[in-house]
Design a protein around this motif. Structure first.
Motif, PDB file in Angstrom:
ATOM      1  N   LEU A   1      34.797  32.823  43.219  1.00 29.57           N
ATOM      2  CA  LEU A   1      35.031  34.085  43.735  1.00 29.57           C
ATOM      3  C   LEU A   1      36.271  34.185  44.655  1.00 29.57           C
ATOM      4  CD1 LEU A   1      31.153  34.777  45.280  1.00 29.57           C
ATOM      5  CD2 LEU A   1      31.964  35.319  43.015  1.00 29.57           C
ATOM      6  N   VAL A   2      36.625  33.254  45.497  1.00 35.03           N
ATOM      7  CA  VAL A   2      37.854  33.398  46.157  1.00 35.03           C
ATOM      8  C   VAL A   2      39.069  33.291  45.150  1.00 35.03           C
ATOM      9  CG1 VAL A   2      39.188  32.466  48.027  1.00 35.03           C
ATOM     10  CG2 VAL A   2      36.730  32.526  48.375  1.00 35.03           C
ATOM     11  N   ILE A   3      38.985  32.599  44.254  1.00 34.43           N
ATOM     12  CA  ILE A   3      40.433  32.387  43.535  1.00 34.43           C
ATOM     13  C   ILE A   3      40.523  33.379  42.594  1.00 34.43           C
ATOM     14  CG2 ILE A   3      41.081  30.966  41.555  1.00 34.43           C
ATOM     15  CD1 ILE A   3      40.036  28.455  42.848  1.00 34.43           C
ATOM     16  N   PHE A   4      39.502  34.196  41.882  1.00 33.39           N
ATOM     17  CA  PHE A   4      39.654  35.345  41.232  1.00 33.39           C
ATOM     18  C   PHE A   4      40.143  36.518  42.057  1.00 33.39           C
ATOM     19  CE2 PHE A   4      37.640  33.659  37.440  1.00 33.39           C
ATOM     20  CZ  PHE A   4      37.968  34.510  36.720  1.00 33.39           C
ATOM     21  N   HIS A   5      39.596  36.580  43.378  1.00 29.95           N
ATOM     22  CA  HIS A   5      40.018  37.786  44.177  1.00 29.95           C
ATOM     23  C   HIS A   5      41.451  37.592  44.361  1.00 29.95           C
ATOM     24  CE1 HIS A   5      39.384  40.382  48.010  1.00 29.95           C
ATOM     25  NE2 HIS A   5      40.435  39.456  48.307  1.00 29.95           N
ATOM     26  N   GLU A   6      41.914  36.204  45.049  1.00 31.20           N
ATOM     27  CA  GLU A   6      43.403  35.916  45.196  1.00 31.20           C
ATOM     28  C   GLU A   6      44.304  36.113  44.084  1.00 31.20           C
ATOM     29  OE1 GLU A   6      44.650  35.601  48.220  1.00 31.20           O
ATOM     30  OE2 GLU A   6      42.413  35.537  49.015  1.00 31.20           O
ATOM     31  N   PHE A   7      43.737  35.979  42.778  1.00 30.96           N
ATOM     32  CA  PHE A   7      44.447  35.986  41.575  1.00 30.96           C
ATOM     33  C   PHE A   7      45.036  37.658  41.468  1.00 30.96           C
ATOM     34  CE2 PHE A   7      45.154  36.796  37.068  1.00 30.96           C
ATOM     35  CZ  PHE A   7      46.223  35.770  36.686  1.00 30.96           C
ATOM     36  N   GLY A   8      44.097  38.310  41.814  1.00 34.92           N
ATOM     37  CA  GLY A   8      44.113  39.922  41.536  1.00 34.92           C
ATOM     38  C   GLY A   8      45.270  40.319  42.524  1.00 34.92           C
ATOM     39  N   HIS A   9      45.602  39.691  44.005  1.00 40.71           N
ATOM     40  CA  HIS A   9      46.730  39.794  44.685  1.00 40.71           C
ATOM     41  C   HIS A   9      47.845  39.477  44.010  1.00 40.71           C
ATOM     42  CE1 HIS A   9      43.933  41.580  47.787  1.00 40.71           C
ATOM     43  NE2 HIS A   9      43.609  40.304  48.264  1.00 40.71           N
ATOM     44  N   PHE A  10      47.666  38.387  43.728  1.00 43.38           N
ATOM     45  CA  PHE A  10      48.962  37.467  42.926  1.00 43.38           C
ATOM     46  C   PHE A  10      49.541  38.248  42.053  1.00 43.38           C
ATOM     47  CE2 PHE A  10      49.970  34.833  39.285  1.00 43.38           C
ATOM     48  CZ  PHE A  10      51.444  34.032  39.819  1.00 43.38           C
ATOM     49  N   TYR A  11      48.695  38.598  40.801  1.00 44.30           N
ATOM     50  CA  TYR A  11      49.331  39.139  39.596  1.00 44.30           C
ATOM     51  C   TYR A  11      49.805  40.694  39.943  1.00 44.30           C
ATOM     52  CZ  TYR A  11      49.208  41.407  35.072  1.00 44.30           C
ATOM     53  OH  TYR A  11      49.352  42.039  33.944  1.00 44.30           O
TER      54      TYR A  11
END
Length: 424
Positions: free
Chosen positions: A17-27
């Motif tokens: 959940l957290v990694i998917f969330h952070e990947f959105g910000h990253f992308y």
């Protein structure tokens, strides 16, 4: 074994959940020209790091989610205080690497005690070179220079033109929204996957019987798949709500079913099996609702599950405004408890838990509370309307208030969860 499986399930669910969330910000930060200095999987001390395209990718010891570190965002630091002892690696008369770590020794580094450093605008660093007396030397710093931090992690410096605040307002709104957006996408994909695993979408507005479980009360009674139960003890049955209501209230009680099969009507005696649910004994017949198995139904079924769960969260949030109770909220302890239940029920239940929590995380992060993504979006919108951002001091105060509120609420929710689940 149960504790081990619970811990693994908790780490897996929370991490995804957290990694998917952070990947959105990253992308979207990358797409907006904002420098992402670090993308970390896990927290705590570093195990591994590798730099590519300006971003340092790290794996850290504690397998609890992760984070992205965007230039000029949140707690990101890009300063060297006076008195810092650093090692400078120069190439073509410009600083390419700045070493702050005692763990890493660079043989070609120039030892310097910093008197002044600007790594954002002027890109210069000044100080005393060891062995060169009291003369202050000034060196230009390359735009894409790196800095080795105390723990040995090497990241890019963050000049002002690649910081968050240098992006357009709409880009910053998109970056802040992207984390929750990714949670919505993950939740939708998982709900669709659950429908596919289930084999299709359950049809409950019918009195038809689906799959019959082996050795169930329905099999003993002689029911067949696609039978239509039109009445129970003379009471008309039109859908699954009618059927389950009567059966669940009649554990171990003979029921006379009127069944239509292949155009013919017959009477069947069913004795629902008594089963305990939440401390109450209910009747169970051992049949599933019929399924729609075409591709369109499966996709739309997953979408409807996503919408239904989203609406349920809004109902809870609405009820908090009229009748606040900490029991309506949950934190990591509640998530750990749910992980325990899911681990015992199997992988499908874990996916369902992850889908529900993901849409929860997305919606909660969009609440207009400072320190959450929704609060940051509100500040972005205010800036767009005013034509200028709030002063750093005012924004800092607003963010601090939001952080204190969220931290205090988290403590209360965690204590309440501990009381609910471990002090009964």
């Amino acid at each position: 074994m149960n504790i081990a499986s619970t811990i693994v399930t908790f780490i897996f669910v929370f991490g995804v959940l957290v990694i998917f969330h952070e990947f959105g910000h990253f992308y979207f930060a990358k797409k907006s020209g904002i420098l992402v200095r670090e993308f970390s999987v896990g927290m705590g001390p570093k195990i591994f790091s590798r730099q590519k395209n300006g971003t340092t990718y790290t794996i850290r010891w504690l397998p609890l989610g992760g984070y992205v570190r965007m230039a000029g965002w949140g707690e990101d630091e890009n300063t060297l205080p006076a008195g810092s002892n650093v090692g400078l690696v120069l190439k073509d008369e410009k600083v390419q690497r700045i070493n702050l770590s005692d763990k890493i020794q660079l043989t070609d580094a120039l030892p310097l005690e910093v008197t002044n450093a600007d790594l954002e605008k002027d890109l210069k660093i000044s100080g005393f070179v060891y062995g060169q007396g009291e003369q202050v030397f000034t060196y230009p710093v390359a735009h894409d220079a790196t800095i080795i931090e105390q723990d040995g992690t090497e990241i890019r410096i963050a000049p002002i033109d690649v910081q968050m605040q240098s992006a357009k307002v709409w880009q910053r709104i998109l970056v802040n929204f992207a984390g929750p957006l990714n949670n919505f996408i993950l939740s939708l994909v998982l709900f669709i996957a659950l429908v596919f695993i289930q084999g299709g979408v359950q049809v409950t507005n019918t009195n038809l019987v689906g799959e019959i479980q082996a050795n169930s009360a329905a099999e003993v009674a002689g029911l067949k798949e696609n039978d239509a139960i039109t009445a129970i003890d003379g009471t008309k049955i039109t859908d699954w709500q009618d059927l389950t209501a009567i059966v669940s209230q009649s554990p171990d009680t003979p029921l006379q079913l009127t069944v239509q099969r292949n155009g013919q009507t017959q009477e069947v005696t069913l004795i629902p099996e008594p089963v305990e649910q939440d401390g109450v004994v209910v009747g169970k017949m051992g049949v599933a609702a019929p399924l729609k198995t075409d591709l369109t139904s499966k996709l739309s079924g997953g979408f409807h599950l996503f919408i239904d769960n989203s609406l349920a969260i809004f109902k809870v949030l609405g009820s908090l405004l009229t009748d606040f109770s900490l029991d309506k909220l949950g934190g990591p302890v509640m998530m750990f408890q749910y992980s325990s239940q899911a681990a015992q029920s199997g992988f499908t239940t874990i996916l369902a838990l992850m889908a529900i929590l993901s849409v929860n995380l997305g919606i909660m992060n969009l609440l207009p509370i400072p320190a959450l993504d929704g609060g940051k979006i509100v500040l972005n919108v205010i800036e767009g309307i005013r034509g200028k951002p709030l002063s750093p001091e005012k924004e800092g105060i607003v963010t601090l208030i939001g952080f204190v509120f969220m931290f205090g609420l988290m403590i209360l929710v965690t204590f309440n969860d501990i009381s609910r689940y471990f002090m009964k």
